[in-house]
Design a protein around this motif. Structure first.
Motif, PDB file in Angstrom:
ATOM      1  N   PHE A 255       0.854  -1.180   0.000  1.00  0.00           N
ATOM      2  CA  PHE A 255       0.000   0.000   0.000  1.00  0.00           C
ATOM      3  C   PHE A 255       0.894   1.235   0.000  1.00  0.00           C
ATOM      4  CE2 PHE A 255      -2.809  -2.775   2.894  1.00  0.00           C
ATOM      5  CZ  PHE A 255      -3.352  -3.436   1.810  1.00  0.00           C
ATOM      6  N   ASN A 316      -9.351   3.167  -0.641  1.00  0.00           N
ATOM      7  CA  ASN A 316      -8.059   3.171   0.052  1.00  0.00           C
ATOM      8  C   ASN A 316      -8.087   4.091   1.273  1.00  0.00           C
ATOM      9  OD1 ASN A 316      -7.061   1.520  -2.066  1.00  0.00           O
ATOM     10  ND2 ASN A 316      -6.637   3.347  -3.290  1.00  0.00           N
ATOM     11  N   ARG A 334     -10.251  -1.112   1.391  1.00  0.00           N
ATOM     12  CA  ARG A 334     -10.183  -0.779  -0.029  1.00  0.00           C
ATOM     13  C   ARG A 334     -11.276   0.205  -0.410  1.00  0.00           C
ATOM     14  NH1 ARG A 334     -10.678  -5.471  -4.440  1.00  0.00           N
ATOM     15  NH2 ARG A 334      -8.687  -6.143  -3.498  1.00  0.00           N
TER      16      ARG A 334
END
Length: 344
Positions: A255, A316, A334
């Motif tokens: 990430f 995100n 997400r």
């Protein structure tokens, strides 16, 4: 640890009815009060109105009814209740059972309490999401603390910082693979004494000695039935260990900080939050901070922070709770798409 096919459908934060002004604390002179308030930014705090019988359960019930009504859920469709708090309505039974009755949720639901502090919301999401499946598809998560029950008004490290607050979050099963939730946990039990209430548990039951004043290592007046907090060490933990572990979590899962649209962090201390943002190179426009409005709300800080958004539609998203334990629990989502509301 990943949990997929679960989404947040609604978040309701709620604050108690009594507001106190930190300048009204009679145990400190004006110079000390002004210095503490100017440095923390916390002038007013919210506490339960005990004179009118207000309790944490009252806040949970109001928030829960709001969530159920806004979503149009039938009470028969709710499969479980999870309550996360350090301050429960009674020693026993569990507060979750009381909520099942107050909200008239069907008897076939599960109901349990979890004891957690500042990382309680993200831990609560993990617990609730772990119970959700196609056939166990709707759960209410209640997170809150009446932390001022354990704040000594003569302790300058804590007397100007904390507010009481609560929340209700609705979670449900979804077939969409867009909803992926990745959790990270860190536990530092060797640092447990950094935030502790020594009397009132099984080891040290409440006694007359629990209310004897003493001077702690930081020069604060305190009693053993209230919170003892080592401020310098806690600041160091939040400013250094927390961003290091979040950075590690992001890297190990590929990430990128730049790709995250929203950061919702526990509102512990404005200076520590800014230090986390600096070390992780977070754009402060993506990281709301509201501690100056409500103080440190313990485990309710993240859901109340999110409740101010009114509507969240983001990909995100990173949530992180950290503090008493000493613990960190972060979750990368997400996708979040839900309405929110803050009640007073």
């Amino acid at each position: 640890m990943k949990i997929n096919n679960v989404k947040i459908s609604y978040i309701c934060g709620i604050l108690p009815s009594k507001i106190i002004n930190n300048y009204d604390n009679d145990f400190f002179d004006d110079r000390i009060k002004k210095r503490i308030i100017n440095s923390s930014g916390v002038a007013n705090r919210y506490i339960l109105n005990r004179d009118k019988g207000e309790s944490l359960l009252d806040l949970y019930v109001r928030a829960g009814k709001n969530v159920i009504n806004e979503l149009g859920w039938s009470v028969e469709s709710i499969k479980g209740i999870v309550v996360v708090s350090q301050t429960h309505e009674y020693r026993f039974p569990v507060t979750a059972a009381l909520l099942q009755d107050k909200l008239k949720i069907n008897n076939n639901c599960f109901a349990y309490d979890v004891v957690m502090g500042c990382s309680g919301y993200t831990y609560g999401l993990f617990c609730a999401m772990s119970n959700i499946s196609l056939y166990n598809d709707r759960i209410l998560l209640f997170v809150g603390d009446s932390i001022n029950d354990y704040v000594y008004p003569k302790n300058k490290s804590t007397a100007f910082l904390f507010s009481d607050g609560a929340s209700c979050t609705a979670l449900e099963y979804t077939k969409s693979d867009d909803y992926e939730n990745t959790f990270m946990f860190n536990t530092f039990g060797n640092k447990s004494d950094l935030i502790i209430v020594k009397d009132g548990g099984g080891k040290n039951p409440i006694s007359a000695d629990s209310f004897n004043e003493f001077i702690d290592d930081d020069g604060n007046i305190n009693i053993n039935s209230c919170i003892q907090m080592k401020g310098v060490e806690i600041f160091d933990f939040i400013s250094n260990i927390v961003p290091y572990n979040i950075h590690k979590f992001l890297n190990e899962n590929n990430f990128n900080v730049l790709d995250i649209e929203k950061f919702f962090f526990h509102q512990a201390n404005v200076f520590a939050l800014n230090e986390i943002a600096r070390k992780l190179n977070i754009d402060l426009e993506k990281m709301p901070i509201n501690i100056s409005k409500y103080g440190n709300l313990s485990c309710a800080s993240i859901p109340i922070l999110m409740s101010e958004e009114k509507y969240i539609n983001a990909n995100n998203v990173l949530l992180s709770g950290f503090g008493v334990g000493i613990s960190i629990c972060s979750v990368y989502m997400r996708k979040i798409q839900c309405n929110t509301k803050l009640l007073f």
